[in-house]
Design a protein around this motif. Structure first.
Motif, PDB file in Angstrom:
ATOM      1  N   GLN A  99       0.674  -1.152   0.008  1.00 17.45           N
ATOM      2  CA  GLN A  99       0.055   0.046  -0.004  1.00 17.45           C
ATOM      3  C   GLN A  99       0.857   1.127  -0.104  1.00 17.45           C
ATOM      4  O   GLN A  99       1.782   1.400   0.822  1.00 17.45           O
ATOM      5  CB  GLN A  99      -1.139   0.272   1.324  1.00 17.45           C
ATOM      6  CG  GLN A  99      -1.862  -1.037   1.202  1.00 17.45           C
ATOM      7  CD  GLN A  99      -2.613  -1.124   2.490  1.00 17.45           C
ATOM      8  OE1 GLN A  99      -2.760   0.060   3.343  1.00 17.45           O
ATOM      9  NE2 GLN A  99      -3.538  -2.263   2.869  1.00 17.45           N
ATOM     10  N   LEU A 100       0.374   2.374  -0.860  1.00 16.72           N
ATOM     11  CA  LEU A 100       1.238   3.392  -0.924  1.00 16.72           C
ATOM     12  C   LEU A 100       1.154   4.310   0.177  1.00 16.72           C
ATOM     13  O   LEU A 100       2.212   4.621   0.754  1.00 16.72           O
ATOM     14  CB  LEU A 100       1.112   4.171  -2.423  1.00 16.72           C
ATOM     15  CG  LEU A 100       1.879   5.423  -2.737  1.00 16.72           C
ATOM     16  CD1 LEU A 100       3.393   4.996  -2.623  1.00 16.72           C
ATOM     17  CD2 LEU A 100       1.257   6.135  -3.878  1.00 16.72           C
ATOM     18  N   PHE A 101      -0.008   4.481   0.708  1.00 15.28           N
ATOM     19  CA  PHE A 101      -0.314   5.331   1.754  1.00 15.28           C
ATOM     20  C   PHE A 101      -1.054   4.375   2.834  1.00 15.28           C
ATOM     21  O   PHE A 101      -2.141   4.063   2.720  1.00 15.28           O
ATOM     22  CB  PHE A 101      -1.369   6.374   1.461  1.00 15.28           C
ATOM     23  CG  PHE A 101      -1.111   7.590   0.263  1.00 15.28           C
ATOM     24  CD1 PHE A 101      -0.308   8.471   0.638  1.00 15.28           C
ATOM     25  CD2 PHE A 101      -1.296   7.234  -1.077  1.00 15.28           C
ATOM     26  CE1 PHE A 101       0.183   9.260  -0.037  1.00 15.28           C
ATOM     27  CE2 PHE A 101      -0.866   7.881  -1.984  1.00 15.28           C
ATOM     28  CZ  PHE A 101      -0.214   9.182  -1.769  1.00 15.28           C
ATOM     29  N   CYS A 102      -0.245   4.093   3.853  1.00 16.55           N
ATOM     30  CA  CYS A 102      -0.470   3.298   4.997  1.00 16.55           C
ATOM     31  C   CYS A 102      -0.415   3.828   6.218  1.00 16.55           C
ATOM     32  O   CYS A 102       0.710   4.481   6.642  1.00 16.55           O
ATOM     33  CB  CYS A 102       0.394   1.694   4.841  1.00 16.55           C
ATOM     34  SG  CYS A 102      -0.210   0.722   5.927  1.00 16.55           S
ATOM     35  N   ARG A 103      -1.460   3.832   7.020  1.00 14.81           N
ATOM     36  CA  ARG A 103      -1.612   4.666   8.265  1.00 14.81           C
ATOM     37  C   ARG A 103      -0.755   3.794   9.342  1.00 14.81           C
ATOM     38  O   ARG A 103      -0.630   4.164  10.455  1.00 14.81           O
ATOM     39  CB  ARG A 103      -3.050   4.942   8.817  1.00 14.81           C
ATOM     40  CG  ARG A 103      -3.543   5.811   7.758  1.00 14.81           C
ATOM     41  CD  ARG A 103      -5.006   6.220   8.258  1.00 14.81           C
ATOM     42  NE  ARG A 103      -5.596   7.321   7.288  1.00 14.81           N
ATOM     43  CZ  ARG A 103      -6.718   7.777   7.505  1.00 14.81           C
ATOM     44  NH1 ARG A 103      -7.362   7.334   8.739  1.00 14.81           N
ATOM     45  NH2 ARG A 103      -7.243   8.564   6.600  1.00 14.81           N
ATOM     46  N   ASN A 104      -0.694   2.431   9.322  1.00 15.98           N
ATOM     47  CA  ASN A 104       0.080   1.512  10.547  1.00 15.98           C
ATOM     48  C   ASN A 104       1.298   2.054  10.376  1.00 15.98           C
ATOM     49  O   ASN A 104       2.281   2.023   9.340  1.00 15.98           O
ATOM     50  CB  ASN A 104      -0.154   0.147  10.018  1.00 15.98           C
ATOM     51  CG  ASN A 104       0.289  -0.648  10.970  1.00 15.98           C
ATOM     52  OD1 ASN A 104       1.311  -0.772  11.450  1.00 15.98           O
ATOM     53  ND2 ASN A 104      -0.774  -1.766  11.345  1.00 15.98           N
ATOM     54  N   ILE A 105       1.917   2.484  11.842  1.00 17.61           N
ATOM     55  CA  ILE A 105       3.215   2.767  11.972  1.00 17.61           C
ATOM     56  C   ILE A 105       4.066   1.788  11.463  1.00 17.61           C
ATOM     57  O   ILE A 105       5.438   1.989  11.049  1.00 17.61           O
ATOM     58  CB  ILE A 105       3.287   3.256  13.433  1.00 17.61           C
ATOM     59  CG1 ILE A 105       2.494   4.282  13.744  1.00 17.61           C
ATOM     60  CG2 ILE A 105       4.717   3.551  13.902  1.00 17.61           C
ATOM     61  CD1 ILE A 105       2.506   4.765  15.351  1.00 17.61           C
ATOM     62  N   LEU A 106       3.869   0.446  11.944  1.00 13.67           N
ATOM     63  CA  LEU A 106       4.903  -0.467  11.610  1.00 13.67           C
ATOM     64  C   LEU A 106       5.060  -0.814  10.295  1.00 13.67           C
ATOM     65  O   LEU A 106       6.269  -1.017   9.857  1.00 13.67           O
ATOM     66  CB  LEU A 106       4.375  -1.842  12.288  1.00 13.67           C
ATOM     67  CG  LEU A 106       4.541  -2.102  13.627  1.00 13.67           C
ATOM     68  CD1 LEU A 106       4.024  -3.546  14.062  1.00 13.67           C
ATOM     69  CD2 LEU A 106       6.235  -2.377  13.585  1.00 13.67           C
ATOM     70  N   ILE A 107       4.105  -0.593   9.435  1.00 12.89           N
ATOM     71  CA  ILE A 107       4.010  -1.076   7.959  1.00 12.89           C
ATOM     72  C   ILE A 107       4.738   0.180   7.394  1.00 12.89           C
ATOM     73  O   ILE A 107       5.782  -0.159   6.263  1.00 12.89           O
ATOM     74  CB  ILE A 107       2.808  -0.960   7.173  1.00 12.89           C
ATOM     75  CG1 ILE A 107       2.075  -2.348   7.878  1.00 12.89           C
ATOM     76  CG2 ILE A 107       2.924  -1.311   5.806  1.00 12.89           C
ATOM     77  CD1 ILE A 107       2.659  -3.414   7.734  1.00 12.89           C
TER      78      ILE A 107
END
Length: 409
Positions: free
Chosen positions: A213-221
């Motif tokens: 995913q280009l825009f991912c809100r998960n900090i880890l990712i």
């Protein structure tokens, strides 16, 4: 009103029964849930002015008397749940990296077949073929895995023959464990010399999907994507490869065992926003369940459903069946409680000479004994007949159709 329309329940049905049957919490519990989501969002944003107020609310602040005005969010939330032991463990976001500048690794899989359609030996053969084709003299072969069980949450990664294990916060999810293993593996690889090929094998499809995913809100990712970017900038060729779990692939079996054993594991206690939200949601459900447990009898639906969890059998292909099933579970149908709207006497069973109730019709009425026997419902209790068993519910509707009760409910 909305729940009555959605479920088709009569106005004589108790509102708490409607809420439990539909899986919709009371408004005060829903307010707790939404407040928890907001707090979890705020405390991970160091630039939000509400953050310090929420995190530093004191006992004096909680004891203040608010006259003619509602208590502030920080006070209400601290009365609901105390997070003072969790605040020091928050994993705050790192410096954001522009997503349009991130270079992604290659994503592959050793086979297009699903795990349930192919024998493990075929996957082992596919893995060997992939390694022989892609492994070069200066290559690194890595495996990552995460595990969550009653014993705890663990992660492990293996770089060539070097194994590393980590023990995570008990609030962490299995997805967080998988992602953390990948992050630690990539961070360790950054310190390695440049390799022609870096092959990282994981059995988590959800992790690979999130990494793309280009825009991912998960900090880890996001941190994983940045680590991959740094590796690629150094001149490494990075490949993330999916392999099926528990198919006898040696490296995968080793990291899976290490993630579950916590042998020589490093302790990592930080909590991500996703896991904190899941924890708050679970706490909200616990409080709702306690409230439901304290509802005093008589309560017809409580004889059938002792949990607030939504039942899958409530969703039928026909809306008419959903309405009938909801009315039966609540115990208020046109046949049994229509007299309340018509202002007449309760209906009496002509055969058994007793008041007609849902329980009487489904379990005791001798008029329908033969039909109950036909569909194996004769020896079942009301909780079993109207429970969350798809096969029994199908038999119930066949019974109602054969006995001509369906139009009367």
């Amino acid at each position: 009103m909305a729940l009555r329309i959605a479920t088709g329940a009569f106005k004589s049905s108790r509102i708490e029964n409607l809420q439990v049957d539909a899986g919709e919490p009371p408004l005060n519990f829903r307010r707790y849930y939404l407040s928890g989501n907001y707090v979890a969002k705020v405390i991970y944003n160091i630039n939000n002015p509400m953050r310090d107020i929420i995190m530093n609310i004191s006992k004096h602040g909680r004891d203040l008397i608010f006259v003619n005005s509602p208590k502030p969010l920080a006070v209400r939330f601290s009365e609901w749940i105390d997070l003072k032991n969790i605040y020091p463990l928050l994993r705050l976001p790192s410096c954001p990296y522009p997503p349009w500048q991130i270079r992604f690794p290659q994503f592959e899989k050793i086979s297009a077949s699903t795990k349930h359609s192919v024998l493990p030996q075929e996957f082992q053969l596919k893995y060997c073929e992939y390694i022989n084709k892609n492994r070069q003299n200066n290559s690194l072969v890595c495996f990552t895995d995460g595990s969550k069980s009653c014993r705890g949450v663990g992660s492990a990664h293996k770089i060539n023959q070097e194994m590393s294990t980590y023990r995570l916060n008990p609030l962490s999810s299995s997805f967080t464990a998988e992602a953390f293993a990948m992050e630690m593996c990539l961070n360790n690889l950054i310190n390695h010399p440049i390799a022609d090929n870096i092959l990282i094998f994981t059995d988590s499809k959800s992790l690979i999907s999130s990494m793309q995913q280009l825009f991912c809100r998960n900090i880890l990712i996001h941190d994983i994507q940045v680590a991959c970017h740094k590796l690629i900038l150094k001149g490494n060729n990075v490949k993330i490869i999916w392999i099926p779990s528990h198919c006898g692939i040696a490296g995968n079996e080793e990291v899976d065992k290490a993630a579950q054993s916590f042998t020589n594991a490093q302790i990592y206690s930080l909590i991500t926003p996703v896991d904190l939200k899941a924890f708050l949601k679970n706490e909200f459900k616990k409080k709702w369940q306690i409230w439901w447990d304290n509802i005093q009898p008589p309560n017809k639906i409580k004889e059938i459903k002792d949990t607030v969890k939504e039942w899958q059998t409530s969703n039928r292909n026909l809306r008419k069946e959903e309405i009938i099933l909801s009315r039966l579970r609540i115990g208020h149908t046109r046949l049994t409680h229509g007299f309340l709207m018509e202002r007449t006497d309760p209906p009496q069973c002509e055969v058994c000479n007793t008041t007609i109730t849902v329980k009487h019709i489904l379990c005791h009425c001798t008029k329908y004994t033969q039909i109950r026997l036909k569909y194996n419902l004769n020896n079942l209790q009301i909780k079993d007949i109207l429970g969350d068993n798809p096969r029994t519910i199908d038999l119930l509707f066949k019974f109602l159709k054969d006995s001509n009760l369906l139009p009367k409910l």
